[in-house]
Design an enzyme around this catalytic site. Sequence first.
Site, PDB file in Angstrom:
ATOM      1  N   SER A  30       0.799  -1.230   0.000  1.00  0.00           N
ATOM      2  CA  SER A  30       0.000   0.000   0.000  1.00  0.00           C
ATOM      3  C   SER A  30       0.835   1.284   0.000  1.00  0.00           C
ATOM      4  CB  SER A  30      -0.914   0.003   1.226  1.00  0.00           C
ATOM      5  OG  SER A  30      -1.564   1.248   1.315  1.00  0.00           O
ATOM      6  N   SER A  44      -0.599   4.020   1.026  1.00  0.00           N
ATOM      7  CA  SER A  44      -1.278   4.867   1.996  1.00  0.00           C
ATOM      8  C   SER A  44      -0.362   5.389   3.106  1.00  0.00           C
ATOM      9  CB  SER A  44      -2.478   4.114   2.585  1.00  0.00           C
ATOM     10  OG  SER A  44      -3.099   4.889   3.566  1.00  0.00           O
ATOM     11  N   SER A  72      -9.293  -1.354   4.403  1.00  0.00           N
ATOM     12  CA  SER A  72      -9.381  -1.769   2.998  1.00  0.00           C
ATOM     13  C   SER A  72      -9.814  -3.220   2.930  1.00  0.00           C
ATOM     14  CB  SER A  72      -8.056  -1.488   2.270  1.00  0.00           C
ATOM     15  OG  SER A  72      -8.285  -1.522   0.878  1.00  0.00           O
ATOM     16  N   LYS A  88     -13.844  -3.766   4.232  1.00  0.00           N
ATOM     17  CA  LYS A  88     -14.675  -2.571   4.026  1.00  0.00           C
ATOM     18  C   LYS A  88     -16.169  -2.814   4.249  1.00  0.00           C
ATOM     19  CE  LYS A  88     -12.055   0.187   0.704  1.00  0.00           C
ATOM     20  NZ  LYS A  88     -12.074   0.764  -0.642  1.00  0.00           N
ATOM     21  N   ASN A 110     -14.251   2.958   4.459  1.00  0.00           N
ATOM     22  CA  ASN A 110     -12.790   2.883   4.311  1.00  0.00           C
ATOM     23  C   ASN A 110     -12.058   3.712   5.361  1.00  0.00           C
ATOM     24  OD1 ASN A 110     -13.137   5.500   3.388  1.00  0.00           O
ATOM     25  ND2 ASN A 110     -11.701   5.284   1.699  1.00  0.00           N
ATOM     26  N   ASP A 170     -13.758   7.260  -0.366  1.00  0.00           N
ATOM     27  CA  ASP A 170     -13.480   6.997  -1.797  1.00  0.00           C
ATOM     28  C   ASP A 170     -14.393   7.858  -2.681  1.00  0.00           C
ATOM     29  OD1 ASP A 170     -11.441   5.119  -1.539  1.00  0.00           O
ATOM     30  OD2 ASP A 170     -12.824   3.433  -1.422  1.00  0.00           O
ATOM     31  N   GLY A 178     -19.342   0.113 -13.955  1.00  0.00           N
ATOM     32  CA  GLY A 178     -18.861  -0.582 -12.766  1.00  0.00           C
ATOM     33  C   GLY A 178     -19.904  -0.594 -11.670  1.00  0.00           C
ATOM     34  N   TYR A 190      -5.149   4.364 -11.676  1.00  0.00           N
ATOM     35  CA  TYR A 190      -4.032   5.324 -11.631  1.00  0.00           C
ATOM     36  C   TYR A 190      -2.707   4.699 -12.036  1.00  0.00           C
ATOM     37  CZ  TYR A 190      -4.017   3.263  -6.954  1.00  0.00           C
ATOM     38  OH  TYR A 190      -4.063   2.386  -5.913  1.00  0.00           O
TER      39      TYR A 190
END
Length: 295
Positions: free
Chosen positions: A21, A23, A68, A72, A93, A115, A139, A242
């Site tokens: 991660s 994060s 995560s 979640k 999250n 998110d 999605g 990303y």
Amino acid sequence: MPNITGHTELVGLMAYPIRHSQSPMTHNLAYDKNGDDVIQLAFEVDNSTLESAVESIRALKMLGSNISMPNKTVVHKYLDDVDEAAKLCGAINTVVNERDENGAVTGHLKGYNTDGMGYWQAIKEEGIDFKGMKMVLIGTGGAATAIAVRGALDGIGQLDIFNIKDKSYSRGEEIVDIINKNTGCKAEMHDLADLALLKEKMQAADIFCDATGVGMHPLEDLSNIPDTSYFRKDLIVTDTVYAPRETVMMKQAKEAGCERVYNGMGMMLFQALIAIELYTGKKTPVDYMKEKLGI
Ligand code: NAD
């Protein structure tokens, strides 16, 4: 190297797997920049250890924890309160250990979903007012659901969601129903195989988002959009992916002449900055973070 002392406060990140991660890097950069004596550490936590891990937020007087997968959709069971958007989309999250009037953590834990907030904050940062806009979203997974619910609560006028007929299609039908019952947005669910309808809806839309992961490894050579004729020049085009920074779909949109085309870096950055503000009350300088993270 952060200057860790007996006063340093802890924010967690609970998921499995989690060692990959980004994060902690993002959070710790922000805490350092903001002059907060706070660090984030990642913990390998799955559903079997989640309850005791959440209890440790209270016991250790942590500021909270990012959550995560695979936690979640489960963590709400162990919390005291859940924010409306997180409740509607069924995923959390960010868990915040709420503070009292003196700033001390209380052990009262509230769940949020940053998110969806992050996606829409990134759009606002581009100077776009999305109130009343028509959106096409591909999605029905975690990212798409969070974007759909937050957008509907914050004023998107019409939402057309497309998905392949896999196991998460029915989740899309549930979300459409939840949005129609709880917000002013008019939502409809469609089969992604209906390409004529997808094209018609995209031609009439203001904003488009692919939130499927198509365009990312191992599907990096693919796009859900058959060709450039689906894009109108003034369509705002977004991808939650990303890595890579530019997906096949984004390339198609640019080739079609679209000027406002954005990858998922903004969503990723702002979901973190919003969580950080929930933990510390501080706004992190956006330009500094963009420069440091190469966005
Ligand atoms: P998920 O597994 O919950 O949902 C995946 C979605 O993609 C489902 O709707 C599924 O039906 C669809 N899908 C899967 N394979 C497909 C295919 N071959 N063709 C068409 N559709 C297909 O995943 P998620 O957590 O919602 O993540 C989706 C994407 O969003 C990933 O790329 C993820 O990296 C990205 N994401 C980005 C951020 C961010 O901050 N930028 C945050 C969360 C997720």
